[in-house]
Design an enzyme around this catalytic site. Sequence first.
Site, mmCIF file in Angstrom:
data_model
loop_
_atom_site.group_PDB
_atom_site.id
_atom_site.type_symbol
_atom_site.label_atom_id
_atom_site.label_comp_id
_atom_site.label_asym_id
_atom_site.label_seq_id
_atom_site.Cartn_x
_atom_site.Cartn_y
_atom_site.Cartn_z
ATOM 1 N N GLY A 40 39.386 47.565 47.671
ATOM 2 C CA GLY A 40 38.575 47.233 48.844
ATOM 3 C C GLY A 40 39.071 45.910 49.387
ATOM 4 O O GLY A 40 38.814 44.873 48.801
ATOM 5 N N GLN A 209 44.223 45.660 43.279
ATOM 6 C CA GLN A 209 43.813 45.227 41.930
ATOM 7 C C GLN A 209 44.530 43.915 41.551
ATOM 8 O O GLN A 209 44.991 43.216 42.429
ATOM 9 C CB GLN A 209 44.073 46.324 40.886
ATOM 10 C CG GLN A 209 43.192 47.552 41.060
ATOM 11 C CD GLN A 209 43.759 48.589 42.000
ATOM 12 O OE1 GLN A 209 44.930 48.902 41.978
ATOM 13 N NE2 GLN A 209 42.925 49.139 42.858
HETATM 14 P P1 IMO Z 1 41.075 45.310 44.852
HETATM 15 O O1 IMO Z 1 42.369 45.825 45.380
HETATM 16 C C1 IMO Z 1 38.347 44.897 41.483
HETATM 17 C C2 IMO Z 1 38.401 48.079 38.466
HETATM 18 C C3 IMO Z 1 37.134 48.886 38.351
HETATM 19 C C4 IMO Z 1 37.150 49.203 36.860
HETATM 20 C C5 IMO Z 1 38.628 49.416 36.577
HETATM 21 C C6 IMO Z 1 39.060 50.869 36.568
HETATM 22 O O2 IMO Z 1 39.955 45.308 45.824
HETATM 23 O O3 IMO Z 1 41.273 43.992 44.179
HETATM 24 P P2 IMO Z 1 39.458 52.582 38.547
HETATM 25 O O4 IMO Z 1 38.504 53.125 39.585
HETATM 26 O O5 IMO Z 1 40.616 51.839 39.139
HETATM 27 O O6 IMO Z 1 39.869 53.618 37.545
HETATM 28 O O7 IMO Z 1 38.568 51.536 37.725
HETATM 29 O O8 IMO Z 1 39.332 48.734 37.617
HETATM 30 N N1 IMO Z 1 38.984 48.009 39.824
HETATM 31 C C7 IMO Z 1 38.893 46.947 40.635
HETATM 32 N N2 IMO Z 1 38.218 45.775 40.492
HETATM 33 N N3 IMO Z 1 39.091 45.079 42.596
HETATM 34 C C8 IMO Z 1 39.784 46.232 42.747
HETATM 35 O O9 IMO Z 1 40.661 46.424 43.747
HETATM 36 C C9 IMO Z 1 39.677 47.250 41.761
HETATM 37 N N4 IMO Z 1 40.190 48.494 41.620
HETATM 38 C C10 IMO Z 1 39.779 48.941 40.415
HETATM 39 O O10 IMO Z 1 36.006 48.136 38.714
HETATM 40 O O11 IMO Z 1 36.748 48.088 36.115
HETATM 41 MG MG MG Z 2 38.367 44.251 46.501
#
Ligand code: IMO
Ligand code: MG
Length: 405
Positions: A40, A209
Amino acid sequence: LENLSVVGLQWGDEGKGKIVDYLAEDYEAVVRFNGGSNAGHTVVVGGDKYVFHLLPSAALNSRKLMIAAGVAVDPQVLSEEVETIRRIGSNTVLVDRRATLVSPLEKMLDALLEDMRGGSALGTTKRGVGPAYAMRALRLAPRVSDLLSDDFDLSPLRNFYSILSDDLPDLGRWLDESRSVLGNLVGDVSQELEAINDAGGSVLFEGSQGALLDLLHGTYPFVTSSGTTSGYIPMSAGIPPGRVGRVLGVMKCYTTRVGSGPFPTELGEDKASEIREKGREFGATTGRPRRVGWLDLVSLSYAIRLNGVKELAVSKLDILTRIKEFRVCEAYSLDGEQTEDFSRCIGSLDRVSPIYSGGWNVEPEFRPGALSSSARKFVEFLEERLHTDITLVSYGEDRSMTYER
Ligand code: IMO
Ligand code: MG
């Protein structure tokens, strides 16, 4: 101008979207290289706020927007975002034909797997991203190109899922809608990138991430399902490693984490909720309250090393100015021994205690062009401890609230 790779250095939500939007102007194309709609990325320009889950955060810059082969593409989300950018910009969108598709079956499996884990659920975003990568590894997942070919057979995938449920949703409508979204967006990102570079243009790679969520090098099993570091870029984009260019790491000046897993500098709920409210730390994808902790230089040094980060962008300094006597973790204590080696601790993060330097205060003064002296002192402290230059400091959501150093 060299290519640029922008990567997150914590557990995501470092402010990558804002930094990419700020820098995109200089690049011909902006490329998402990992994850899927679990991300996001928030961009604010002139009071208007946009959240992108799949498209790169450069829709407001009229740049070419690309999705590389290593991304898990949910056509429904793509459709919504393509509609948004048609309203606000004039971008072209290109999705690599080798990218993996996320169908309603993978979303179903994401929820099922979380249930199955019970008390040790990961807290995924339930966007089906993990299962989609798993299906890809099993060679069952449809690729973008398969959607557009007449002889692609979905029955092996369906047969797999029928082991799990005898009440599977029908994919007919999903297939039709996905075809109509992707029909004119499909191409060869790898070739396009080579063409841009050969003609003297440069590209920006946007990570989602963060390093600590990397499938191999993060805090496994509490990680995401793709590579999140600069090493994943050439693989995903189909370019040689040398074309990754300069690596810019994005860090928030405190730490957050969504979902489960170890978090050495995590704060108790009183302090956490203060920072969460001030910094509006709620998931941009799921709306979940983020866990909050102090800045952790031990894990950051690890993330910088993994990525080959050459320069840093620091975000949300405005939030720290509103926190009295904030702290910074400079080392861990593990079994009575002091260490700054995150690698050594990664299997024992539940047992480390952070060693803090404390009592930081930063003046809440932001004038265009100059950091306050206390803010400068803090930034210089970080540069010295992390052995890396900080070239961008963000002190607000809006694109204009950015210092270049
Ligand atoms: P951006 O790009 C924060 C976290 C999820 C969960 C773990 C696994 O906005 O930084 P998943 O759905 O990927 O299998 O979940 O990874 N997670 C994120 N946390 N920012 C994100 O993306 C994330 N994308 C996945 O909360 O702990
Ligand atoms: Mg985010």
